[in-house]
Design a protein around this motif. Structure first.
Motif, mmCIF file in Angstrom:
data_model
loop_
_atom_site.group_PDB
_atom_site.id
_atom_site.type_symbol
_atom_site.label_atom_id
_atom_site.label_comp_id
_atom_site.label_asym_id
_atom_site.label_seq_id
_atom_site.Cartn_x
_atom_site.Cartn_y
_atom_site.Cartn_z
ATOM 1 N N ALA A 54 0.871 -1.185 0.097
ATOM 2 C CA ALA A 54 0.016 0.128 0.142
ATOM 3 C C ALA A 54 0.935 1.078 0.040
ATOM 4 O O ALA A 54 0.672 2.232 -0.862
ATOM 5 C CB ALA A 54 -0.902 0.062 1.080
ATOM 6 N N LEU A 55 1.911 1.120 0.805
ATOM 7 C CA LEU A 55 2.996 2.326 0.828
ATOM 8 C C LEU A 55 3.556 2.532 -0.597
ATOM 9 O O LEU A 55 3.887 3.631 -1.191
ATOM 10 C CB LEU A 55 4.068 1.842 2.007
ATOM 11 C CG LEU A 55 4.898 2.964 2.171
ATOM 12 C CD1 LEU A 55 4.010 4.218 2.639
ATOM 13 C CD2 LEU A 55 5.831 2.637 3.263
ATOM 14 N N ILE A 64 2.115 4.725 -3.083
ATOM 15 C CA ILE A 64 2.244 6.111 -2.965
ATOM 16 C C ILE A 64 3.691 6.531 -3.257
ATOM 17 O O ILE A 64 3.730 7.565 -4.020
ATOM 18 C CB ILE A 64 1.876 6.371 -1.703
ATOM 19 C CG1 ILE A 64 0.243 6.325 -1.435
ATOM 20 C CG2 ILE A 64 1.897 8.039 -1.396
ATOM 21 C CD1 ILE A 64 -0.264 6.102 -0.282
ATOM 22 N N ILE A 65 4.565 6.110 -2.604
ATOM 23 C CA ILE A 65 6.056 6.556 -2.575
ATOM 24 C C ILE A 65 6.892 5.790 -3.886
ATOM 25 O O ILE A 65 8.128 6.051 -3.955
ATOM 26 C CB ILE A 65 6.555 6.456 -1.325
ATOM 27 C CG1 ILE A 65 6.653 5.329 -0.737
ATOM 28 C CG2 ILE A 65 5.702 7.629 -0.435
ATOM 29 C CD1 ILE A 65 7.704 5.263 0.626
ATOM 30 N N ASP A 108 11.842 4.039 -2.639
ATOM 31 C CA ASP A 108 12.221 4.742 -1.597
ATOM 32 C C ASP A 108 11.896 4.155 -0.402
ATOM 33 O O ASP A 108 11.909 4.714 0.693
ATOM 34 C CB ASP A 108 11.411 6.044 -1.684
ATOM 35 C CG ASP A 108 11.828 7.096 -2.549
ATOM 36 O OD1 ASP A 108 12.862 7.154 -2.951
ATOM 37 O OD2 ASP A 108 10.753 8.052 -3.172
ATOM 38 N N VAL A 163 1.241 7.941 7.890
ATOM 39 C CA VAL A 163 2.546 7.094 7.386
ATOM 40 C C VAL A 163 1.962 6.196 6.010
ATOM 41 O O VAL A 163 2.826 6.029 5.081
ATOM 42 C CB VAL A 163 2.780 5.854 8.481
ATOM 43 C CG1 VAL A 163 3.708 4.942 7.773
ATOM 44 C CG2 VAL A 163 3.437 6.804 9.694
ATOM 45 N N GLN A 164 0.688 5.871 6.162
ATOM 46 C CA GLN A 164 0.144 5.356 4.842
ATOM 47 C C GLN A 164 0.261 6.310 3.670
ATOM 48 O O GLN A 164 0.313 5.663 2.501
ATOM 49 C CB GLN A 164 -1.539 5.240 5.255
ATOM 50 C CG GLN A 164 -1.809 3.902 5.751
ATOM 51 C CD GLN A 164 -1.650 2.690 5.243
ATOM 52 O OE1 GLN A 164 -2.199 2.693 4.134
ATOM 53 N NE2 GLN A 164 -1.063 1.659 5.657
ATOM 54 N N LEU A 165 0.280 7.579 3.732
ATOM 55 C CA LEU A 165 0.333 8.326 2.993
ATOM 56 C C LEU A 165 1.617 8.654 2.386
ATOM 57 O O LEU A 165 2.221 8.881 1.131
ATOM 58 C CB LEU A 165 -0.343 9.569 3.125
ATOM 59 C CG LEU A 165 -2.045 9.558 3.092
ATOM 60 C CD1 LEU A 165 -2.610 10.805 3.248
ATOM 61 C CD2 LEU A 165 -2.339 9.158 1.619
ATOM 62 N N VAL A 166 2.652 9.035 3.388
ATOM 63 C CA VAL A 166 3.957 9.502 3.115
ATOM 64 C C VAL A 166 5.200 8.870 3.487
ATOM 65 O O VAL A 166 6.419 9.063 3.433
ATOM 66 C CB VAL A 166 4.083 10.996 3.751
ATOM 67 C CG1 VAL A 166 3.282 11.949 2.822
ATOM 68 C CG2 VAL A 166 4.008 11.125 5.118
ATOM 69 N N GLY A 167 4.843 7.567 4.506
ATOM 70 C CA GLY A 167 5.894 6.755 4.586
ATOM 71 C C GLY A 167 6.463 7.450 6.162
ATOM 72 O O GLY A 167 6.103 8.339 6.621
ATOM 73 N N ASP A 212 9.642 8.149 7.384
ATOM 74 C CA ASP A 212 10.839 8.643 7.335
ATOM 75 C C ASP A 212 10.478 10.281 7.518
ATOM 76 O O ASP A 212 11.297 10.786 8.281
ATOM 77 C CB ASP A 212 11.695 8.430 6.291
ATOM 78 C CG ASP A 212 12.101 6.890 6.035
ATOM 79 O OD1 ASP A 212 11.923 6.320 7.013
ATOM 80 O OD2 ASP A 212 12.416 6.619 5.122
#
Lengths: 456, 590
Positions: free
Chosen positions: A384-385, A388-389, A393, B475-479, B481
């Motif tokens: 899922a992550l 998005i990224i 990354d 976190v789900q959206l941007v991680g 870190d």
């Protein structure tokens, strides 16, 4: 002498109604003659003014005058002997393979009786299906009821055929094994597929088949699984055999039940299904099991297609509350060409906890299975992550999870419909894939076990 | 026998109507048809009576007789109940098995405990004594754990005019006689019958004040259940309702467990019957079967008996409560019971309310849960009935009528979560959706019996979990870190808390049940870890240095590695945590 009635009051859907009946038993079987043609009916309701009769072969051609009804005073019973093996019957237990009828002194009520909970033996021996996902992660146990939740177009019949072909019961060498197959509302193609599979496997002499095709009368959908289970009970409890009952497709059964219920003008519950859907399904599923002090067993593998792939639909929902786990097929995996497309996370076997591990399978079975599932759950989060990224990354650890996920699906889950893997082989494969992850990530496994198996 | 008799005119599944039933009473027990099936009158209208039948009605015929028994539907209460397994209407299943092997037939009539069973009775009152209602006159050592008091049936009291001496008697024997004020004589026996739908009387309701210790960390510390309280465990299939109920039945510190398998799986009951006799009660060292009563109405047994099963269970529980025991009732699952209500209501063609359930669903649930409580009994003892009901909402959707209505009457709500279950996080109790109404009430108990920090630690960790759930959305959206270090610490500690504390392995020797002092120490250690690490972060030390995977791992594994009876290891871990973080601060201070 039993009475005969020469006219009926009303015919509606699969039901006919009679008036002025003086003597009738609930559940009694009636012989109905329509213009000389014989049919069978069953009393489903008795009221002061009328009785309602469900006609198994359908009501078409019935008028209020051309129909006569004879009361038999008996419940729906089936004659059973060992000669049923290798035979094909319709939904009400009449032979349709051109062979003669089954003669036997022993007759059995197709509704059976509930097994007394104190007489039940707790199922303990596992069935080796040769399919890694099932054997390692949702082990099938002798005497269990484990449905396959499928969707339209998903390869449930291939999976069922694979299980039937490969199933071996451990510790049961020399014991007799047979399959009862009930096709409910299935297409003729599907029926032919299963018969062809049984014949190719040279196992026809160990199979009993009950078929109700999609264009057969709806009322027979109701009796077909009961006939198959009664035959299974006979073979298991009277002949001491191990029986695998495959029923396809329970969704058609429930649709049939709904149709009859609405013809009886009953108060509907969720999505129009009758309020007694749960107890009706339970009266079928609960016939699986083993009895203390007896050799035979009944393992039940019903197949159902989830309407619109919705697992919260009343049919899979109520089934899941009765059965001891479920095997869920996933369209996503199927579309990615992973076969059998068993979706690991929602699938489960409730009986495996006491039947795996040392003395049954292998000491590392339970922790390995737990770890594979929980790591694979983590893969879903990581994916899922990634959406998005992007994968570049990700942290080092997350990248390893992605790799683990790929390998797990491509080699562990994706074994095809013909490969037959030994349990040890499957467990070792599980360890090999798990070793992609760092040791620290294995939080479900004892350190000793990790030392012994990790990276080997 | 009774002169009441009617004739069958209508049969539809478990619902039968009879004509000529003017003199039948509502809730009266009846025998239906030639096979004498057991039933109960649920409605009377002019001369038509409606009956729910507790056995299979196939083969029943119109015009067969319905005979009234003149008394409401009751169960026999007496010695021999502990360790036994009954069907929904209180018949011992092993006796049914003697009559018909392996399968349950219909028309075998009412059975209760074996009338010839022998018990050693010691009398505590003698001739001439006054026996008040609900007081005991003798006792029997029923099992090593249960001293069974023989009590007069509530409503019956008087002077003892006849009584036997200590010795061995049979279940059916008359042990004495009392004479009441009106001069009527009543026999005293080992047992009496009690109508299941009537609450057994008590002297008064007492304030709830004690924890029902379960050995399950998420319950004892986060969502405690009180003795005499009510709890609901809702969850879709596969979320571990039954395992949670079994855990409570096995490890809770109630004196007596009544386990009602209501519309559940036959193999599950077989599992209980197979496992419980082998399990040992940690308090007494005796098999837990010595304190357990089982009631089994599996999903294929008659539906009307399912409706009755929870009343049968709660009546048995109240009977032992009256002897001064703390009884816990596990009902698995109340949804099946509600569905039985719905099915019968549907066959009666009643006007359905929400989702086809009858409009009286809510009041029936209330009647059931309100039978829980902490009481002073008629015999001046303290006893309690705790009710823990599993709920099986269709599709795991908690907005359905049974869950919604249960929420109104149950004080503890333990929401099971299929996402947690899929990730093999067990017990899969969702900490954000669950609640316990007893935290406030029990705070004094915690202060006195554990320590004063435990609840403040609990609250601290609850807010940490709350914060974590918000952070996880980000976190789900941007991680992870991009988060600031303090928030990343929150995530790390929440992970330790979830894996090391909230997760509990029901099948691990050390972890299946944990004593409260270890629970408290474990929580303390995690809070301590958080405080120490937080100090480092506040001092500007980067999270990459503060993070110590190996240390976290050791904390997580303390549930397995540190034995329940020797908590030395926790102290050692605490020193390790201290030295690591103190060193860190020293290093960065330079």
């Amino acid at each position: 002498m039993k009475k005969e009635y020469l006219s009926i009051k009303k015919a509606d859907g699969p039901l006919i109604f009679l008036e002025g009946v003086k003597e009738a038993k609930y559940g009694e079987i009636l012989e109905i003659t329509v213009d000389g043609e014989k049919r069978i009916g069953k009393i489903v309701q008795i009221d002061e003014a009328f009785i309602a009769v469900q006609v198994f072969q359908g009501t078409s051609g019935i008028s209020t005058l051309n129909t006569s009804v004879r009361f038999t005073g008996k419940s729906f019973e089936l004659s059973l002997s060992k000669n049923i093996l290798g035979r094909i019957f319709n939904g009400i237990g009449q032979p349709v393979d051109g062979g003669g009828p089954i003669y036997s002194k022993e007759k059995f009520n197709i509704n059976g009786r509930p097994i007394n909970p104190v007489a039940r033996a707790y199922p303990k021996n596992y069935i080796n299906t040769g399919i890694s996902t099932i054997d390692v992660l949702m082990t099938l146990i002798r005497g269990q009821k484990l449905p396959i939740f499928s969707g339209n177009g998903l390869p449930h019949k291939e999976l069922a055929a694979q299980i039937v072909n490969q199933a071996k019961i451990t510790g049961a060498e020399g014991e007799r094994f047979a399959v009862c197959f009930a096709g409910i509302g299935i297409t003729r193609d599907e029926g032919a597929y299963f018969i062809d599979k049984f014949e190719k496997n040279n196992s026809m002499q160990n199979v009993v088949i009950f078929l109700n095709f999609a264009d057969d009368p709806v009322a027979e959908r109701n009796s077909a699984p009961r006939c198959a289970l009664t035959a299974a009970e006979y073979l298991a409890h009277n002949e001491g055999m191990h029986i695998l009952v495959v029923i396809s497709d329970m969704t058609n059964y429930c649709e049939g039940l709904r149709e009859i219920s609405s013809a009886r003008e009953e108060v509907p519950s969720r999505k129009g299904y009758p309020g007694y859907l749960y107890s009706d399904l339970a009266s079928l599923y609960e016939r699986a099991g083993m009895i203390k002090g007896q050799q035979g067993s009944i393992t039940l593998l019903p197949i159902l297609t989830m309407p619109n792939d919705d697992i919260t639909h009343p049919i899979p929902d109520l089934t899941g509350y009765i059965t001891e786990g479920q095997i869920v097929l996933s369209r996503e995996l199927f579309n990615s060409n992973i076969n059998p497309p068993i979706s690991i996370l929602p699938s489960l076997s409730r009986l495996m906890k006491d039947s795996i591990g040392e003395g049954y399978t292998r000491e590392d079975h339970a922790p390995l299975s737990n770890q594979l599932i929980s790591s694979y759950a983590k893969v879903q989060e990581t994916r899922a992550l990634t959406q998005i990224i992007g994968e570049e990354d990700l942290s080092e650890e997350d990248k390893k999870y992605m790799e683990f996920g790929r390998q797990f699906e491509n080699s562990f889950v994706n074994q095809g419909f013909t490969e037959n893997r030994e349990l040890d082989e499957s467990l070792d494969l599980g360890w090999r894939i798990l070793s992609i992850l760092p040791k620290e990530a294995l939080d479900r496994i004892d350190e000793k076990m990790i030392e012994k198996y990790y990276g080997k | 026998m009774s002169t009441n008799e009617g004739n069958i005119i209508y049969i539809n599944g478990p619902v039968v109507k009879g004509k000529g039933m003017e003199s039948f009473k509502l809730r009266e027990m009846v025998l239906v048809g030639n096979h004498q099936l057991i039933g109960e009158v649920i409605s009377v209208n002019d001369d038509i009576g409606i009956i729910q039948v507790y056995e299979e009605t196939e083969g029943l015929s119109i015009n067969e007789k319905i005979a009234g028994l003149g008394q409401p539907f009751s169960v026999t209460l007496g010695p021999g109940m502990i360790g036994n397994i009954f069907d929904g209407i209180g018949r011992p299943l092993s006796r049914i098995d003697e009559i018909n092997k392996d399968f349950i037939p219909e028309g075998i009539g009412l059975l209760s405990m074996d009338k010839n069973a022998e018990w050693k009775v010691s009398f505590t009152l003698s001739k001439g004594d006054y026996l008040k209602e609900g007081m005991s006159f003798a006792e029997i050592q029923e099992t090593q754990l249960v001293n069974h008091l023989l009590m007069s049936k509530p409503g019956i009291e008087g002077k003892i005019v006849e009584i036997k001496g200590n010795g061995i008697y049979r279940f059916g024997d008359v042990l004495g006689k009392v004479e009441d004020h009106q001069g009527n004589s009543h026999e005293l026996k080992m047992y009496h019958r009690w109508p299941v739908r009537v609450k057994r009387p008590t002297k008064k309701r007492l304030k709830i004040s004690k924890l029902l210790l379960t050995g399950q960390r998420i319950l004892d510390v986060f969502f405690p259940i009180a003795k005499g309280g009510t709890a609901a465990i809702p969850g879709g299939f596969g979320t571990g309702k039954t395992v949670t109920q079994h855990q409570l039945a096995k490890w809770s510190d109630a004196d007596i467990i009544v386990y009602i398998g209501c519309g559940e799986r036959g193999n599950e009951m077989a599992d209980v019957l197979n496992e419980f006799p082998k399990l040992v009660d940690p308090k007494s060292g005796r098999p837990i079967m010595d304190r357990t009563i089982l009631i089994a109405n599996t999903s294929n047994m008659p539906i009307a008996a399912r409706e009755a099963s929870i009343y049968t269970g709660i009546t048995m529980a109240e009977y032992y409560r009256d002897m001064g025991y703390h009884v816990a009732v596990m009902a698995d699952s109340t949804s099946r019971w509600a569905e039985a209500l719905r099915e019968i209501s549907g066959r009666l063609e009643e006007m359905p309310a929400e989702e086809g359930y009858p409009a009286y669903l809510s009041s029936r649930l209330a009647e059931f849960y309100e039978r829980a409580g902490y009481f002073e009994t008629l015999s001046n003892k303290e006893g309690s009935v705790t009710i823990i009901g599993a709920v099986s909402p269709p599709g795991g959707d908690f907005s359905e009528p049974v869950t919604e209505n249960t929420k109104r009457y149950a004080n503890v709500f333990l929401a099971l979560d299929s996402k947690l279950a899929h990730a093999k996080h067990f017990p899969s109790i969702n900490w954000l959706n669950s609640y316990s109404g007893y935290l406030e009430t029990l705070s004094i108990w915690y202060d006195e019996n554990v320590n004063e920090e435990i609840l403040s630690n609990r609250n601290k960790m609850m807010s940490l979990l709350q914060e974590e759930s918000k952070l996880l959305d980000i976190v789900q959206l941007v991680g992870e870190d991009v988060l600031p270090d303090s928030q990343r610490l929150t995530l790390n500690i929440a992970r330790v808390l979830k894996k090391g504390f909230l997760q509990q392995n029901a099948f691990h020797k050390e972890d299946a049940s944990v004593p409260l002092d270890k629970q408290s120490e474990m929580l303390n250690l995690i809070v301590h870890l958080y405080d120490k690490a937080k100090k480092c972060i506040d001092a500007g030390i980067p999270i990459s240095s503060v993070n110590n995977i190996q240390l976290y791992d050791e904390v997580i594994r303390m549930k397995y590695n540190i034995p329940n009876d020797n908590l030395e290891g926790i102290k050692l871990l605490e020193t390790k945590i201290d030295s690591y973080h103190d060193d860190l601060i020293k290093k960065y201070a330079r």
